[in-house]
Design a protein around this motif. Structure first.
Motif, PDB file in Angstrom:
ATOM      1  N   SER A  20       0.861  -1.181   0.000  1.00  0.00           N
ATOM      2  CA  SER A  20       0.000   0.000   0.000  1.00  0.00           C
ATOM      3  C   SER A  20       0.891   1.222   0.000  1.00  0.00           C
ATOM      4  O   SER A  20       1.954   1.226   0.610  1.00  0.00           O
ATOM      5  N   ALA A  21       0.444   2.297  -0.661  1.00  0.00           N
ATOM      6  CA  ALA A  21       1.295   3.468  -0.794  1.00  0.00           C
ATOM      7  C   ALA A  21       1.496   4.164   0.526  1.00  0.00           C
ATOM      8  O   ALA A  21       2.523   4.750   0.784  1.00  0.00           O
ATOM      9  N   GLY A  22       0.478   4.132   1.363  1.00  0.00           N
ATOM     10  CA  GLY A  22       0.549   4.925   2.580  1.00  0.00           C
ATOM     11  C   GLY A  22       0.722   4.137   3.828  1.00  0.00           C
ATOM     12  O   GLY A  22       0.575   4.682   4.903  1.00  0.00           O
ATOM     13  N   ASP A  26      -3.575  20.261  -7.042  1.00  0.00           N
ATOM     14  CA  ASP A  26      -2.842  19.348  -7.918  1.00  0.00           C
ATOM     15  C   ASP A  26      -3.061  17.921  -7.407  1.00  0.00           C
ATOM     16  O   ASP A  26      -2.511  17.522  -6.379  1.00  0.00           O
ATOM     17  N   TYR A  27      -3.857  17.154  -8.143  1.00  0.00           N
ATOM     18  CA  TYR A  27      -4.180  15.784  -7.728  1.00  0.00           C
ATOM     19  C   TYR A  27      -3.347  14.746  -8.491  1.00  0.00           C
ATOM     20  O   TYR A  27      -3.749  13.591  -8.642  1.00  0.00           O
ATOM     21  N   GLY A  28      -2.174  15.170  -8.991  1.00  0.00           N
ATOM     22  CA  GLY A  28      -1.333  14.257  -9.761  1.00  0.00           C
ATOM     23  C   GLY A  28      -0.968  12.995  -8.988  1.00  0.00           C
ATOM     24  O   GLY A  28      -0.954  11.895  -9.539  1.00  0.00           O
ATOM     25  N   GLN A  29      -0.677  13.163  -7.686  1.00  0.00           N
ATOM     26  CA  GLN A  29      -0.323  11.988  -6.890  1.00  0.00           C
ATOM     27  C   GLN A  29      -1.531  11.087  -6.633  1.00  0.00           C
ATOM     28  O   GLN A  29      -1.375   9.940  -6.228  1.00  0.00           O
ATOM     29  N   ALA A  30      -2.717  11.619  -6.877  1.00  0.00           N
ATOM     30  CA  ALA A  30      -3.917  10.826  -6.629  1.00  0.00           C
ATOM     31  C   ALA A  30      -3.987   9.608  -7.540  1.00  0.00           C
ATOM     32  O   ALA A  30      -4.595   8.599  -7.187  1.00  0.00           O
ATOM     33  N   VAL A  38      -1.467   7.640  -8.427  1.00  0.00           N
ATOM     34  CA  VAL A  38      -0.709   6.596  -7.729  1.00  0.00           C
ATOM     35  C   VAL A  38      -1.488   6.100  -6.520  1.00  0.00           C
ATOM     36  O   VAL A  38      -1.578   4.896  -6.248  1.00  0.00           O
ATOM     37  N   LEU A  39      -2.067   7.038  -5.795  1.00  0.00           N
ATOM     38  CA  LEU A  39      -2.802   6.716  -4.574  1.00  0.00           C
ATOM     39  C   LEU A  39      -3.985   5.803  -4.877  1.00  0.00           C
ATOM     40  O   LEU A  39      -4.195   4.778  -4.217  1.00  0.00           O
ATOM     41  N   MET A  40      -4.769   6.152  -5.901  1.00  0.00           N
ATOM     42  CA  MET A  40      -5.954   5.368  -6.226  1.00  0.00           C
ATOM     43  C   MET A  40      -5.567   3.991  -6.763  1.00  0.00           C
ATOM     44  O   MET A  40      -6.264   2.999  -6.526  1.00  0.00           O
TER      45      MET A  40
END
Length: 513
Positions: A28-30, A128-132, A134-136
């Motif tokens: 998981s990323a987080g 900026d939801y660019g990292q979203a 990867v997160l999703m």
């Protein structure tokens, strides 16, 4: 057992320790959560000089690193199969690195950096939801890992809703709604999670800040993955129990083969352990009807059971036999329980013999004394034993005094109270006659159970009724471990006993010539 069955069990176990498969369990990323077997059930409590199946090495030739890794992997699989087979409470749990450790600090720094950057980006104007993306994708993979084969519709729907290309398109067209995705994921999680996680799901629904929300999503997903892994273990446990004896035989023989190729005796400590039992039994004399005494040759079963009984009085300065390393922590717990039962019954014997008839047969007082003695002895049994016995002496004397007063009996004289407390304190000496007597009774009871055919109930030794439940549990746990161990390693034990008894016969023949 045929190769096909062995391979199937390997698939169930940890040939699963490949990197890709480990990632599928803990990715998981987080979240850094890993899943490991509970340490109270899996760690071996080895001394720094002992590792599983290790003997003093003096190899005449080298083996390849690949061979060593394969042998270690086989032992790891064997260890996990053994744990699941013998421990009905075995389950995985989240393992956190030790407080103030470098590992913990590094993980904290890395994850804080990730979430700080994510929060910084979404607070920009416009966000900026660019990292979203990867997160999703990490959320999607985590949810997928807890889906069962029958969840075909959910899997198909998730592939559609959490499609990475679609999310990127929405970001490019300023149509991305992170709360839409979080609510969708929480809804899926609510359908899949166990009732034990309902409270955490409710907390998710109430969280509105993006960063805390996704942190909590990953934490709950880690718990759900753990729940699923433990559910799987419960489902396969009957299969593993059925196959574990042959599986452990095969894995241990593979390990022995690697050791033999290295010139290492992988049963050296086991041979010494059995030899000690033979030596003890060889010095015991049987008295014949005419009064003469003779040293009887013990049977293989008697020799092996004698070796097993040593485990309950194990000298911690010795290394454990290779064939018992997987159960070392459990056997040491049983050893401590044996000592604790001995101490409790010894205190009770001293108390009732000193005080006399006035407290005989009073079950309520007996239970109260037992519970308080057990509470004081809780934990590391031998740590500060003298001071613990000092506390026990004071508490027992106090309880007896209160009992005599409440029931109208004459109180104990000061001299009797000093005698009572002194005798209890004297139990710190392992050579105490009372300790020796009660220890023999406990060991004799368990030894009788080990030899019995279980057709008749065993009679509790004198003075043990107050610890009947604890003694019965100890005996049952010990017999289960021994039964499994004998089933796996019985042939090795038989070969060693044959070898040792033949040696003794040769020595006796030589001495008589």
């Amino acid at each position: 057992m045929d190769d096909g069955n062995d391979k199937n069990l390997d698939d169930v176990m940890v040939e699963d320790c490949d990197d890709e498969e480990e990632d599928s369990l803990s990715h998981s990323a987080g979240s850094e959560a890993d899943m490991h077997p509970k340490r109270q059930r899996l760690h071996l409590d080895q001394s720094p000089k002992q590792t599983p199946f290790m003997v003093q090495p003096s190899p005449p030739k080298f083996v390849t690193l690949k061979d060593l890794m394969e042998a270690a992997k086989g032992v790891q699989n064997m260890s996990l199969a053994h744990e699941i087979a013998v421990d009905t409470n075995f389950q995985l749990q989240k393992m956190e690195p030790p407080e103030h450790s470098l590992e913990k600090r590094v993980k904290e720094v890395v994850h804080k950096a990730f979430w700080d950057l994510f929060e910084e980006k979404i607070r920009e104007d416009p966000p900026d939801y660019g990292q979203a993306v990867v997160l999703m994708n990490d959320v999607k993979e985590s949810v997928m890992s807890v889906l069962l084969p029958q969840h075909v519709r959910i899997k198909s729907q998730m592939e559609e809703v959490l499609d990475t290309d679609l999310i990127r398109q929405k970001l490019a067209n300023d149509a991305f709604d992170i709360y839409y995705y979080s609510e969708y994921v929480i809804g899926i999680m609510a359908k899949l999670c166990s009732p034990a996680r309902d409270e955490r799901i409710a907390k998710l629904r109430e969280t509105k800040d993006v960063v805390p929300l996704f942190k909590e999503i990953f934490e709950v997903l880690d718990l759900m993955k753990m729940d699923m892994a433990n559910f799987t273990i419960q489902q396969i446990r009957p299969y593993i129990q059925q196959q574990s004896v042959e599986y452990e035989k095969k894995k241990f023989e593979e390990f022995r083969q690697k050791q033999r190729e290295s010139g290492i005796d992988s049963l050296e400590l086991t041979r010494q352990w059995i030899d000690r039992s033979l030596e003890r039994l060889s010095t015991q004399e049987d008295v014949l009807a005419g009064g003469a005494s003779v040293v009887a040759m013990p049977t293989p079963a008697v020799i092996l059971n004698g070796a097993y009984m040593e485990l309950l009085e194990w000298d911690l300065s010795r290394l454990f036999p290779e064939t018992l390393v997987l159960d070392q922590s459990r056997l040491l717990v049983l050893r401590d329980q044996t000592q604790r039962i001995t101490m409790v019954t010894s205190v009770m014997l001293v108390t009732y013999n000193t005080v006399g008839e006035t407290i005989q047969g009073v079950q309520q007082l007996k239970v109260k004394l037992k519970d308080e003695i057990c509470a004081i002895l809780e934990g590391d049994y031998e740590k500060e034993l003298t001071s613990r016995l000092e506390g026990i002496a004071e508490q027992v004397n106090k309880n007896v005094t209160v009992f005599l007063e409440e029931h109208g009996f004459k109180p104990l004289e000061e001299s009797h109270q000093r005698t009572l407390k002194g005798q209890i304190r004297s139990l710190a000496n392992k050579e105490s006659p009372v300790i020796t007597l009660m220890s023999k009774r406990v060991i004799s009871f368990i030894q009788t159970a080990l030899f019995s055919k279980h057709t008749e109930p065993l009679k509790l030794p004198v003075g043990m009724s107050v610890m009947e439940k604890e003694l019965s549990q100890l005996c049952g746990q010990f017999l289960r471990l021994i039964s499994h161990n004998r089933a796996v390693f019985g042939q090795y034990y038989s070969d060693i006993i044959d070898e040792l008894t033949a040696r003794n016969k040769d020595l006796n023949s030589s001495s008589n010539e």
